[in-house]
Design a protein around this motif. Structure first.
Motif, PDB file in Angstrom:
ATOM      1  N   ASP A  50      -2.922 -10.078  45.311  1.00  0.00           N
ATOM      2  CA  ASP A  50      -2.368  -8.889  45.962  1.00  0.00           C
ATOM      3  C   ASP A  50      -3.538  -7.968  46.275  1.00  0.00           C
ATOM      4  OD1 ASP A  50      -0.844  -6.829  46.923  1.00  0.00           O
ATOM      5  OD2 ASP A  50      -0.054  -6.210  44.978  1.00  0.00           O
ATOM      6  N   PHE A  51      -3.872  -7.856  47.556  1.00  0.00           N
ATOM      7  CA  PHE A  51      -5.022  -7.064  47.996  1.00  0.00           C
ATOM      8  C   PHE A  51      -4.536  -5.664  48.335  1.00  0.00           C
ATOM      9  CE2 PHE A  51      -8.190  -5.471  50.882  1.00  0.00           C
ATOM     10  CZ  PHE A  51      -9.382  -6.001  50.422  1.00  0.00           C
ATOM     11  N   GLY A  52      -4.693  -4.736  47.401  1.00  0.00           N
ATOM     12  CA  GLY A  52      -4.232  -3.376  47.602  1.00  0.00           C
ATOM     13  C   GLY A  52      -5.339  -2.445  48.045  1.00  0.00           C
ATOM     14  N   ALA A  71     -10.798  -3.223  40.372  1.00  0.00           N
ATOM     15  CA  ALA A  71     -10.821  -2.212  41.430  1.00  0.00           C
ATOM     16  C   ALA A  71     -11.239  -2.864  42.746  1.00  0.00           C
ATOM     17  CB  ALA A  71     -11.789  -1.100  41.061  1.00  0.00           C
ATOM     18  N   ASN A  72     -10.634  -2.424  43.841  1.00  0.00           N
ATOM     19  CA  ASN A  72     -11.041  -2.898  45.151  1.00  0.00           C
ATOM     20  C   ASN A  72     -12.381  -2.246  45.497  1.00  0.00           C
ATOM     21  OD1 ASN A  72     -11.347  -3.335  47.993  1.00  0.00           O
ATOM     22  ND2 ASN A  72      -9.142  -3.624  48.168  1.00  0.00           N
ATOM     23  N   ILE A 106      -2.890 -14.979  49.716  1.00  0.00           N
ATOM     24  CA  ILE A 106      -3.330 -13.585  49.626  1.00  0.00           C
ATOM     25  C   ILE A 106      -2.363 -12.706  50.399  1.00  0.00           C
ATOM     26  CG2 ILE A 106      -5.203 -11.952  50.083  1.00  0.00           C
ATOM     27  CD1 ILE A 106      -7.127 -14.344  50.102  1.00  0.00           C
ATOM     28  N   GLY A 107      -1.891 -11.649  49.759  1.00  0.00           N
ATOM     29  CA  GLY A 107      -1.070 -10.651  50.423  1.00  0.00           C
ATOM     30  C   GLY A 107      -1.916  -9.447  50.768  1.00  0.00           C
ATOM     31  N   ILE A 108      -1.841  -8.976  52.013  1.00  0.00           N
ATOM     32  CA  ILE A 108      -2.668  -7.861  52.476  1.00  0.00           C
ATOM     33  C   ILE A 108      -1.795  -6.792  53.128  1.00  0.00           C
ATOM     34  CG2 ILE A 108      -4.681  -9.344  52.856  1.00  0.00           C
ATOM     35  CD1 ILE A 108      -4.001  -9.163  55.887  1.00  0.00           C
TER      36      ILE A 108
END
Length: 302
Positions: free
Chosen positions: A9-11, A33-34, A64-66
């Motif tokens: 999950d790419f937040g 952390a991103n 991957i969810g973006i």
């Protein structure tokens, strides 16, 4: 054959990874952390995936969810609120860096897929999964397959105008997408907070408690919100007629939605007896990363 399913999950502020066994059981979960820039994000995701493989002693599929989607004509990212992702060939760069195939999908689509497979929408033919937080997105799943759409924008519910507008709702607010009157500007958590407390506010936490205590501004904001949500759900039912609507995001924690909206929307749905259930998600904040892991196994339509 893969040993497990890996999902990311790419937040905007964090990157979360999980590994699901072939039975759907969670094997592990990690969060970092991103880093906030494209090359470092590629490296960080690859490091997470390799770390999972080392810990589990196998090789998993990668989804991957973006907060955006892949343009079907150019293959680059579009509509990402992490703007430094836009126009980047993420799927090509991740595949090259990792040395294996990767699938990438919009995070709201991942949420809907997760809830349709083994969440609140499990067992239903068609599921409309909605995330309502600081923004607003949705995904459509039919027979456990994502409906992507010709332009890869199926489910962009937040950028449809609020239906059956009231005179007092004009002039329609401007949306970041360039249009006016988008439902996101009325139904996101920040929109509810601003209707309650005024411009600049972003959190509507405790609004139900304040309304129950007699706060007239909270009562008014909730009344308007429930009617707008009823109109929005009725429109989705009129054109799609899903078996179930599953809500996620911070706004889904408003208990009154599940009592008031089904009753209010009957006025707008073009059928004498609308019984479409509106339910809270099962997997909560985990749905996005779980849905990314489920992008394989024929749940994803190219």
């Amino acid at each position: 054959m893969a040993d497990y399913r890996t999902g990311i999950d790419f937040g905007g502020t964090k990157i979360e990874i999980t590994a699901l066994g072939m039975d759907g059981a969670e094997l592990l979960r990690r969060r970092i952390a991103n880093p906030g820039n494209y090359p470092a994000a590629i490296e960080a995701m690859c490091d997470l995936i390799r770390g999972v493989d080392q810990e589990l002693g196998g090789t998993g599929t990668v989804g991957i969810g973006i907060p955006g989607s892949i343009s079907p004509d150019t293959g680059v990212i579009k509509n990402a609120n992490a703007t430094w992702l836009n126009n980047q060939p993420l799927i090509v760069d991740m595949t090259t860096a990792l040395g294996r195939a990767v699938r990438i999908e919009n995070d709201a689509n991942c949420f809907a897929l997760s809830e349709a497979i083994d969440g609140a929408g499990a067992g239903h033919h068609s599921v409309f999964g909605v995330i309502i937080g600081t923004g607003m997105g949705a995904g459509i799943v039919v027979d456990q397959k994502l409906l992507i759409g010709h332009n890869h924008i199926a489910g962009e519910w937040g950028h449809v105008p609020l239906p059956w507008p009231r005179i007092e709702e004009f002039p329609m607010p401007k949306c970041f997408c360039g249009n006016e009157g988008c439902m996101e500007r009325f139904l996101s958590g920040s929109a509810l907070a601003q209707d309650w407390k005024g411009p600049g506010h972003r959190s509507a936490a405790n609004i139900e408690q304040e309304a129950e205590a007699g706060d007239l501004t909270a009562i008014g904001a909730l009344d308007r919100y429930m009617d707008r949500m009823a109109r929005a759900c009725a429109m989705a039912i009129n054109f799609m007629d899903p078996d179930i609507i599953v809500l996620g995001g911070g706004v889904s924690n408003l208990d009154s939605i599940y009592d008031r909206v089904p009753r209010l929307m009957r006025r707008y749905v073009i059928t004498p007896n609308c019984t479409t259930p509106i339910v809270r998600n099962k997997h909560g904040d985990s749905s996005g990363v779980r849905g990314a892991a489920w992008l394989w196994d024929d749940h994803h339509t190219a």
